[in-house]
Design an enzyme around this catalytic site. Sequence first.
Site, PDB file in Angstrom:
ATOM      1  N   HIS A   1       0.753  -0.851   0.273  1.00 36.71           N
ATOM      2  CA  HIS A   1       0.231  -0.018   0.115  1.00 36.71           C
ATOM      3  C   HIS A   1       0.843   1.376  -0.428  1.00 36.71           C
ATOM      4  O   HIS A   1       0.742   2.112  -0.419  1.00 36.71           O
ATOM      5  CB  HIS A   1      -0.843  -0.185   1.221  1.00 36.71           C
ATOM      6  CG  HIS A   1      -1.674  -0.780   1.607  1.00 36.71           C
ATOM      7  ND1 HIS A   1      -2.688  -1.754   0.661  1.00 36.71           N
ATOM      8  CD2 HIS A   1      -1.684  -1.785   2.664  1.00 36.71           C
ATOM      9  CE1 HIS A   1      -2.955  -2.590   0.953  1.00 36.71           C
ATOM     10  NE2 HIS A   1      -3.598  -2.502   2.071  1.00 36.71           N
TER      11      HIS A   1
ATOM     12  N   GLU B   1      -3.109   2.857   1.676  1.00 41.42           N
ATOM     13  CA  GLU B   1      -3.094   3.465   0.744  1.00 41.42           C
ATOM     14  C   GLU B   1      -3.499   5.164   0.115  1.00 41.42           C
ATOM     15  O   GLU B   1      -2.376   5.462   0.129  1.00 41.42           O
ATOM     16  CB  GLU B   1      -3.637   2.953  -0.931  1.00 41.42           C
ATOM     17  CG  GLU B   1      -3.061   2.592  -1.959  1.00 41.42           C
ATOM     18  CD  GLU B   1      -4.101   2.208  -2.738  1.00 41.42           C
ATOM     19  OE1 GLU B   1      -4.127   1.153  -2.629  1.00 41.42           O
ATOM     20  OE2 GLU B   1      -3.938   2.802  -4.210  1.00 41.42           O
TER      21      GLU B   1
HETATM   22  S1  SF4 Z   1      -2.312  -1.370  -6.896  1.00 41.80           S
HETATM   23 FE1  SF4 Z   1      -3.038  -2.924  -5.132  1.00 41.80          FE
HETATM   24  S2  SF4 Z   1      -3.989  -4.167  -6.267  1.00 41.80           S
HETATM   25 FE2  SF4 Z   1      -2.905  -3.891  -7.671  1.00 41.80          FE
HETATM   26  S3  SF4 Z   1      -0.814  -5.233  -8.070  1.00 41.80           S
HETATM   27 FE3  SF4 Z   1      -0.421  -3.645  -6.503  1.00 41.80          FE
HETATM   28  S4  SF4 Z   1      -0.578  -4.389  -4.494  1.00 41.80           S
HETATM   29 FE4  SF4 Z   1      -2.149  -4.851  -6.037  1.00 41.80          FE
END
Ligand code: SF4
Length: 323
Positions: A77, A129
């Site tokens: 994240h 995130e």
């Molecule tokens: S952005 Fe989030 S969902 Fe997409 S690959 Fe990276 S960690 Fe996984």
Amino acid sequence: MGTVEAIRIAKRTGFCYGVREAIDMAKEASAAGKPTSTLGQVVHNEGVIRDLQALGIQTVDTLDDVREGAAVVIRAHGVRPEVMDRATDRGLEVIDGTCTWVIQEQKEIVRLVEDGYTIVLLGTPKHPEVVGLLGFAPDAIVVDEEEDWDRIPHRKKMALISQSTQPPWKFEKLAAYMVSRSHELKIVNTVCPVTIRRQQDTMETAREVDLMVVVGGRSSANTKELTRLCGIAGTAAIQIESARDLEDASPFDGARIVGVTGGTSTPIEDLHAVAQRILELAGTTRAAAAAGRLADEAFELAATPAGRTTSLPTASSTPASAA
Ligand code: SF4
């Protein structure tokens, strides 16, 4: 006797590459003999956290819990920039597991700040995130559900960006909503392709089965979204965290083919255990007797090589065919 004859697994399941990389980094650091911690749960899955603990990898809530000289893994994240600085100042070895997609998001949001946009961030306000992204753009306006959207002001120059796991339809709807709120609107689509593919695969499977089982964290927004999409595909769905939640065969009454899918934090071992449990609990006499083999076969049919995204070390429960 139950009615379930077969299980279908959504095409691409298991950890997304961001989660897998962060777990691998933690395991590599620990295997190299470094005392290793992850800042926050590297993946929201108790089984995985237990496995990592067995390898000596601790989960800590703050940097204060990591002793000087130890390695600290930043999860996929990402974090606010000052957290990185603090870790370095404290003499910790920072292992940056921020997903490359999230790093890209962070760069985009910095650019929007520099270019003077009023930024709207579609995301869950307290999600790590989003918290990390706000470290790069403290004035960004975070909105989630549609009820929130009238908080968005009218500005001459606005930009829209998204948390990686937001549903694409919501992003598109918000983009359309914002057109009338600004003279200049910049749209930066940062919805992660893994999220989009996972949703497409889930809907595809849902259309082929009598009932869907969605496996993932109860509070995981993208798992809830998968459940919602099954409904849109016209198939009833139940959402569970693990095979342990399946105690009763009644939800499967009358279902012949059951589909299984999972969020990006759900390892395929968990999906395998769920598939086997459904067959044992609610399968026909024949299916129940061959539950393990039928679950293996369902995986053989489903997973593309890229879909076999597991990083679990040597969990004894790992079925050979699902590793
Ligand atoms: S952005 Fe989030 S969902 Fe997409 S690959 Fe990276 S960690 Fe996984």
